[in-house]
Scaffold this motif. Sequence first.
Motif, PDB file in Angstrom:
ATOM      1  N   THR B   3       1.995   6.967   1.001  1.00 41.42           N
ATOM      2  CA  THR B   3       1.330   5.778   1.550  1.00 41.42           C
ATOM      3  C   THR B   3      -0.035   5.607   0.894  1.00 41.42           C
ATOM      4  N   GLN B  32       0.442   0.215   2.164  1.00 42.28           N
ATOM      5  CA  GLN B  32       1.825   0.258   1.685  1.00 42.28           C
ATOM      6  C   GLN B  32       2.434   1.637   1.918  1.00 42.28           C
ATOM      7  N   GLU B  38       3.269  -2.729   4.312  1.00 44.48           N
ATOM      8  CA  GLU B  38       3.510  -2.726   5.762  1.00 44.48           C
ATOM      9  C   GLU B  38       2.486  -3.581   6.495  1.00 44.48           C
ATOM     10  N   HIS B  50      -3.819   2.808  10.280  1.00 44.96           N
ATOM     11  CA  HIS B  50      -2.907   3.507   9.378  1.00 44.96           C
ATOM     12  C   HIS B  50      -3.524   4.741   8.738  1.00 44.96           C
ATOM     13  N   PRO B 399       3.468  -8.238   4.541  1.00 41.41           N
ATOM     14  CA  PRO B 399       4.396  -7.195   4.974  1.00 41.41           C
ATOM     15  C   PRO B 399       5.834  -7.508   4.573  1.00 41.41           C
TER      16      PRO B 399
END
Lengths: 513, 513
Positions: B3, B32, B38, B50, B399
């Motif tokens: 990620t 991502q 995302e 995140h 996304p």
Amino acid sequence: MSTSIIRGKYVICEAAVDGQSSRVITDGAVFQRDGVIEAVGAYDEIKAAHQADEELGGSGYVVMPGLVNAHHHGRGVSTFQNGCIDDCLETWILAGWGRRPYDHYLMTLFTSIQMIESGTTTTMYNHAQTPATGLADDVSEVLRGFADAGMRTAFSVYFRERNRVVYQDDEQFISGLPGDLAGSLRQFLAAVNLSEEEYFSVFQGLHQKYLNDSDSRVTVLLSPSNVQWVSDEFLLRTKDEATRTDAAIHIHLVESLYQKEYGLRTWGHTPVEHLNNLGFLGPEVSCAHSVWLTDQDIDILAQTGATVCHNPSSNLRLKNGIAPVNALLGKGVNVALGTDSTALNDDDDMIQEMRLAAKLHRQPRMDMPALNSHQALRLATTNAARPTGLQDKIGVLEPGRFADLVLLDLDALTDPYSDSGIDVVDMLLYRGKASHIDMVMIQGEVVVKNGTFIKMDKEAVLREIKEQFARPMEGRAIEAKKLAQGLTPFVEEFYKDWGKSEITPHYGFNSRV
Amino acid sequence: MSTSIIRGKYVICEAAVDGQSSRVITDGAVFQRDGVIEAVGAYDEIKAAHQADEELGGSGYVVMPGLVNAHHHGRGVSTFQNGCIDDCLETWILAGWGRRPYDHYLMTLFTSIQMIESGTTTTMYNHAQTPATGLADDVSEVLRGFADAGMRTAFSVYFRERNRVVYQDDEQFISGLPGDLAGSLRQFLAAVNLSEEEYFSVFQGLHQKYLNDSDSRVTVLLSPSNVQWVSDEFLLRTKDEATRTDAAIHIHLVESLYQKEYGLRTWGHTPVEHLNNLGFLGPEVSCAHSVWLTDQDIDILAQTGATVCHNPSSNLRLKNGIAPVNALLGKGVNVALGTDSTALNDDDDMIQEMRLAAKLHRQPRMDMPALNSHQALRLATTNAARPTGLQDKIGVLEPGRFADLVLLDLDALTDPYSDSGIDVVDMLLYRGKASHIDMVMIQGEVVVKNGTFIKMDKEAVLREIKEQFARPMEGRAIEAKKLAQGLTPFVEEFYKDWGKSEITPHYGFNSRV
């Protein structure tokens, strides 16, 4: 006394000598003494015949004449960077009123460094008066900037006395505006007002000064801004002054469709015909832009020997179109090239400008003309030298001319492969970049070494510009910006019915039927 | 699982959402996971929501969608570098026969590296068969090159079966040639011959293969080369195959004035009308070049939902003119942008290509259209995504789409000054350069870091290319070059009377009267 030999695998001496090819010496060299070329020839012969203080370049380089930017207004920090997005010339000029005032010396240094690093060694600089500062002071700061940067300069001040908002008498236009806008506009115009007497006095002072200064790199030109912006009397006085002083004249001409239409509405014929009727045109006159030329206009320019300074990027950016360069060249008109401080990549790069010109003037169909690489280079060298008043001194590498030249790294230019049959001028025009430049010499002085300007501390110049531009915007500029925004709808309304007559293009780039 | 968060002072999510402005997040970021975006939003919120393995970019960067080159033929070492100077398309294609044969794998690596370093993350690659090598082998080498470089690819093989020298039956043209030239030409054409069966079999194999390979970055398209180069039966079979397999179709169309005239001479109407009569056009069809479109053609393209892949540099370089992009956009046609391996600076730089498009489509006069920066960026992102078959997967940062994106250094882009009112998309379109690119990510994988391609040893690729190109030219290429030179006068003679009918341009860039 200082001498040098500049060696190249290829020495491009003169572009497009016969229209189709250039005079290039393979394994050649230039020998210069105190800024003047004494010999150009085979490297071995030059080396055997001349003792030099230093040898520059080598067999991995290309030597070419320094480029001449034939139309430029200085600046460096561009109009776009100042927040004015491209628009139609007539509204874009207004928006420019709101530009942040700047330090003329610093900005001239910056624009010169940028141009020199991309291969320009002479610039035709046309000075526009900025609000509420003295012309003589501004001009002296600009000239100090060019001198310190080492740039050769054909210098002129742009004179504009009427029709300054739209192509109509200022008072007549102002009379149709709401009161507050009219008041601000009157105030603004007064601040940029320049009297004819002051203009000619500044010209005469500078012209005399630089004529008597054989060390300087400056020639001084006259510049009525454009036919719709000055009176016929001013044009005639300019012509007389040019004849008396043997100075050249630089003028803007039919840059936009609206400027052509101004002529048709005012005199019943084109601005070029008007200038011709006045007896204004001649070999000493260069005309920037010249997009909206009729076939007859082109004949007139050819007959009178005037030069056209072509500005392909600017003409596209300001919605002015594409000048009929092939038709001009076909009739034998001298066409020069310049960036107008509004180049394709907003950086005054003349290599990129030559390339754009070379691509743009490729008319569809096998039997239609296309500007070749040699011609494109000639536009930025030999042809651009002519309007500067230094036609015998720059633009070509030959004995007796100034040692204004550029060294390009041949390996970088041909990386990773180049067919052995490719002409070096084609190579330059198809793939050359400012980043391929290794050395630039102006009048024998090395001003760029290893691709970087060395005559001054470039980083210090940039730091100082950043500091000045980081300061809050002055009240006067904020006012001017508001004024321009307020005027724009009235200007658009003014031109609403202009430019609607039928067009028969010189170039058939596409077709509706 | 991998990620990352990619942060920018500006995140350009989608270009020209309303035609006049772009969706941009200030102080934004992209999150991502495994190559798929995302989340996109304010940096603080993304950061809080995140956990990422790494954070890229920062407040001194601009994030934009990876660019899509919507028409390209590979190569890298350009046609020009191979010794073929720009010419009219019809003679330039011939000259290209004499190009040195090359290693498809290496050249694909090189062209990919060059494109990726200038911000392109997807390319519409159209493969032209080269003499006497197997199609399947060549194609597999090309696809290996793209895969190793990391480039996302919309792949097609270009099929051409007739009128291969001029726009006339090959045997009929050959019958008018001197015997030795006729013999060499027959031999050459036989060597580049490709059967319809082999073509469709290669398509089907590849299409199936990549459909089943969710890790690959390849989509496979059908490609009849152009209306004059294939039969109507082939066009119909292509359309059927596209419908059956849900594949897209890429075709060249009215690239030159001569191609339009072929239609008028053959069917009494334009090539676009012919394709429309066949029922060939549709939203799955993209048409490269499309310069010589009539008003009626533009209506047809709009009604059928076809895409035009605009190639401004190539169209100028090969004397084909300027496609009527403003008229196309005005009618709602999807216009994409590509370099055709023949970009302005001969280097496949899509930032420069966007800029050329933005400058070229500025029609004179205040009330005439001009492509704005947002639209120019859209041509190379959202609009270019559509013909690749990945319209929902690339071109926009949101996304569910692939993490194909580019980081630009904002300080470099705005150096030394930028007015605070300037839109970041304008900044990119006016002044952005490949050299401002810091990082490029394709499907979550960082392929460029600090401006340099890192997925492979770039220097080794270049070294190998130099070695291969330093070898003596093969006999077959020398023969083909001689053949092309021998044929050129006959080709010029063939077109002598073509393209002479009246032109009523879409764009009035200048006027003779």
